[in-house]
Write a protein that holds these residues in place. Structure first.
Motif, PDB file in Angstrom:
ATOM      1  N   CYS A  21      22.770  57.691  79.046  1.00 16.46           N
ATOM      2  CA  CYS A  21      22.452  57.450  77.636  1.00 16.46           C
ATOM      3  C   CYS A  21      23.735  57.515  76.824  1.00 16.46           C
ATOM      4  CB  CYS A  21      21.457  58.505  77.151  1.00 16.46           C
ATOM      5  SG  CYS A  21      21.115  58.400  75.380  1.00 16.46           S
ATOM      6  N   CYS A  24      23.409  60.590  74.044  1.00 15.66           N
ATOM      7  CA  CYS A  24      23.560  62.019  74.335  1.00 15.66           C
ATOM      8  C   CYS A  24      24.191  62.296  75.700  1.00 15.66           C
ATOM      9  CB  CYS A  24      22.195  62.720  74.247  1.00 15.66           C
ATOM     10  SG  CYS A  24      21.072  62.288  75.588  1.00 15.66           S
ATOM     11  N   CYS A  35      15.598  57.124  76.315  1.00 11.50           N
ATOM     12  CA  CYS A  35      16.055  58.453  76.713  1.00 11.50           C
ATOM     13  C   CYS A  35      15.032  59.508  76.297  1.00 11.50           C
ATOM     14  CB  CYS A  35      17.405  58.747  76.060  1.00 11.50           C
ATOM     15  SG  CYS A  35      18.015  60.404  76.420  1.00 11.50           S
ATOM     16  N   ALA A  37      15.580  62.589  76.048  1.00  8.93           N
ATOM     17  CA  ALA A  37      16.225  63.685  75.330  1.00  8.93           C
ATOM     18  C   ALA A  37      16.450  63.331  73.861  1.00  8.93           C
ATOM     19  CB  ALA A  37      17.553  64.035  75.994  1.00  8.93           C
ATOM     20  N   CYS A  38      16.927  62.112  73.596  1.00 15.75           N
ATOM     21  CA  CYS A  38      17.287  61.765  72.207  1.00 15.75           C
ATOM     22  C   CYS A  38      16.587  60.506  71.706  1.00 15.75           C
ATOM     23  CB  CYS A  38      18.800  61.607  72.093  1.00 15.75           C
ATOM     24  SG  CYS A  38      19.436  60.074  72.810  1.00 15.75           S
TER      25      CYS A  38
HETATM   26 ZN   LIG Z   1      19.906  60.389  75.082  1.00 10.05          ZN
END
Ligand SMILES: [Zn+2]
Length: 130
Positions: A21, A24, A35, A37-38
């Motif tokens: 990504c 992040c 992603c 996570a982000c």
């Molecule tokens: Zn990410």
């Protein structure tokens, strides 16, 4: 039947291509569109780390028919040294030798053979690092 899938997955299957990504830095394997996570959607292709450790595992004693001759065998969730997580069969290890945290390395091996066509699928299996 499987030809399209093999073609679609060839880069991850044969090159261990993962997606990093750009937002992040998290590495996803197999690659994904968003992603987790982000929520970013901008990725770059990177080669997955070849070594990692076993996070959790299970011994398969009643496998699908194509894997019957390999049972019992271990399947593990691995955390690679670049942080990516993946599932893989763990080869060259007896069920009673499996341990959480065990160091492993990915090796290119035969995965299975498809029925009457005899097509052999290759991919990566994890093996213990001595
Ligand atoms: Zn990410």
């Amino acid at each position: 039947m499987i030809t399209a899938r093999v073609w679609r997955e060839r880069r991850q299957r044969y090159l261990n291509e993962a997606a990093r990504c750009k937002g992040c830095g998290r590495i996803h394997f197999p690659p994904r569109q968003v992603c987790d996570a982000c929520r970013g959607s901008d990725f770059e292709a990177v080669r997955l780390a070849e070594t990692g450790k076993v996070l959790s595992w299970s011994i398969i004693r009643v496998p699908p028919p194509a894997f019957a001759q390999e049972a019992p065998y271990a399947v593990a969730v691995l955390e690679m040294d670049d942080g990516a997580r993946m599932m893989a069969q763990v080869a060259d290890v007896a069920p009673e030798e499996m341990r959480t945290g065990m160091r492993v390395r990915l090796e290119f091996r035969k995965i299975r053979q498809y029925g009457r066509t005899g097509i052999i699928a290759y991919g990566h299996k994890a093996v213990p690092v001595a």
